[in-house]
Design a protein around this motif. Structure first.
Motif, PDB file in Angstrom:
ATOM      1  N   ARG A 129      -5.483   3.776 -11.234  1.00 54.71           N
ATOM      2  CA  ARG A 129      -6.451   4.811 -11.599  1.00 54.71           C
ATOM      3  C   ARG A 129      -7.221   5.280 -10.374  1.00 54.71           C
ATOM      4  O   ARG A 129      -7.497   6.475 -10.223  1.00 54.71           O
ATOM      5  N   ASN A 132      -4.886   7.464  -8.370  1.00 54.59           N
ATOM      6  CA  ASN A 132      -4.732   8.761  -9.039  1.00 54.59           C
ATOM      7  C   ASN A 132      -5.962   9.642  -8.826  1.00 54.59           C
ATOM      8  O   ASN A 132      -5.836  10.853  -8.607  1.00 54.59           O
ATOM      9  N   SER A 135      -5.859  11.369  -5.720  1.00 56.28           N
ATOM     10  CA  SER A 135      -4.668  12.238  -5.599  1.00 56.28           C
ATOM     11  C   SER A 135      -3.625  11.645  -4.653  1.00 56.28           C
ATOM     12  O   SER A 135      -2.945  12.373  -3.929  1.00 56.28           O
ATOM     13  N   GLY A 163       0.055   5.580 -15.196  1.00 59.07           N
ATOM     14  CA  GLY A 163       0.416   6.289 -13.971  1.00 59.07           C
ATOM     15  C   GLY A 163       1.908   6.493 -13.848  1.00 59.07           C
ATOM     16  O   GLY A 163       2.674   6.146 -14.751  1.00 59.07           O
TER      17      GLY A 163
END
Length: 211
Positions: A129, A132, A135, A163
Motif C-alpha cells: 500500500r 502504491n 506510485s 496490489g
C-alpha cells in the motif's frame, strides 16, 4: 529490487535466480546486497569458485553494501557496465524506512515476495500500500507456494486485492536450494524440473521492467 518487511520470504533466492535468468538472456548483470547477512553476496562468491572449473558459467558479481550508503552505491552501479542490476534489501523495513523508500524510488520494478501464510500477508500488504501510494511499480510474488493447500486461493485473493500480482508462483522445490548451494541458479542446472516456471518469471520481470 526485492523488498519485503518479512524475513525468510525468499528475497535472496529470487534475486539470484533473476540474475541468472537475466544473464542467460544476454544481459551484463550485477547484484547489490544491502542485507547484513550477505546471503546474495556469499552466493556470488561461491559461484566464482565454481567458475574456476566451469568457465562458461556467467559471472554475476554482487556488491555487499550498507543501506546508509545507498546513494553512492547506486551512483556506482550506473557508471558500471552492468545493464541489469538486482538489489536485495534487508527485512525490518520500519527500521530503515527512509533509506528503503528512497532506494525504491530509483528501482524500475519492486518485487515483494510473500509466502503462503497469514503472517506474511499481514506484513507485506501495508508495504505494498505504501509503494502504491508513492506510485512505485511493484508486484507481489507468491514464493514457496502450494496450490493444493486450502490457504492458496485465500492468500492469492488477498494479494490480488492489495496490489499487482506476478502471475507466476514459485513452488517449494528441492532443486532451488540445491542450485544455490552450488553457486548456481535453477536455470544453470541440467533439465531443471521448474525450468518453465522460471522462464515464465523472467518473461514477466523483463516485460515489466521495460514498461
Amino acid at each position: 529490487m526485492l523488498s519485503s518487511p518479512k524475513g525468510g520470504v525468499g528475497k535472496s533466492s529470487l534475486s539470484r535466480n533473476i540474475l541468472v535468468l537475466a544473464a542467460r538472456a544476454g544481459h551484463t548483470t550485477a547484484g547489490v546486497d544491502f542485507d547484513q547477512q550477505g546471503t546474495l553476496a556469499t552466493w556470488s562468491e561461491r559461484r566464482e569458485r565454481v567458475r574456476a572449473s566451469i568457465p562458461a558459467l556467467a559471472s554475476i558479481p554482487v556488491q555487499k553494501a550498507r543501506l546508509e550508503d545507498w546513494r553512492a552505491v547506486m551512483a556506482s552501479t550506473k557508471k558500471s557496465t552492468a545493464d541489469f542490476v538486482v538489489i536485495d534489501t534487508p527485512p525490518s523495513i520500519e527500521l530503515n524506512l527512509n533509506a528503503i523508500v528512497s532506494l525504491a524510488a530509483e528501482a524500475d520494478l519492486i518485487l515483494v515476495p510473500c509466502q503462503q501464510t497469514q503472517d506474511d500477508i499481514d506484513s507485506v500488504i501495508p508495504w505494498m500500500r505504501h509503494l502504491n501510494s508513492a506510485s512505485q511499480r511493484a508486484a507481489f510474488v507468491l514464493n514457496r507456494s502450494n496450490r493444493r493447500a486450502k490457504s492458496f486461493e485465500m492468500i492469492r485473493s488477498k494479494l490480488l486485492v492489495a496490489g499487482d500480482f506476478c502471475p507466476v508462483e514459485i513452488p517449494q522445490l528441492e532443486e532451488i536450494p540445491l542450485a544455490s548451494g552450488k553457486g548456481l541458479g535453477v536455470m544453470d542446472l541440467t533439465r531443471p524440473s521448474s525450468g518453465e516456471t522460471f522462464e515464465a518469471l523472467w518473461s514477466y520481470v523483463s516485460r515489466r521492467v521495460q514498461q
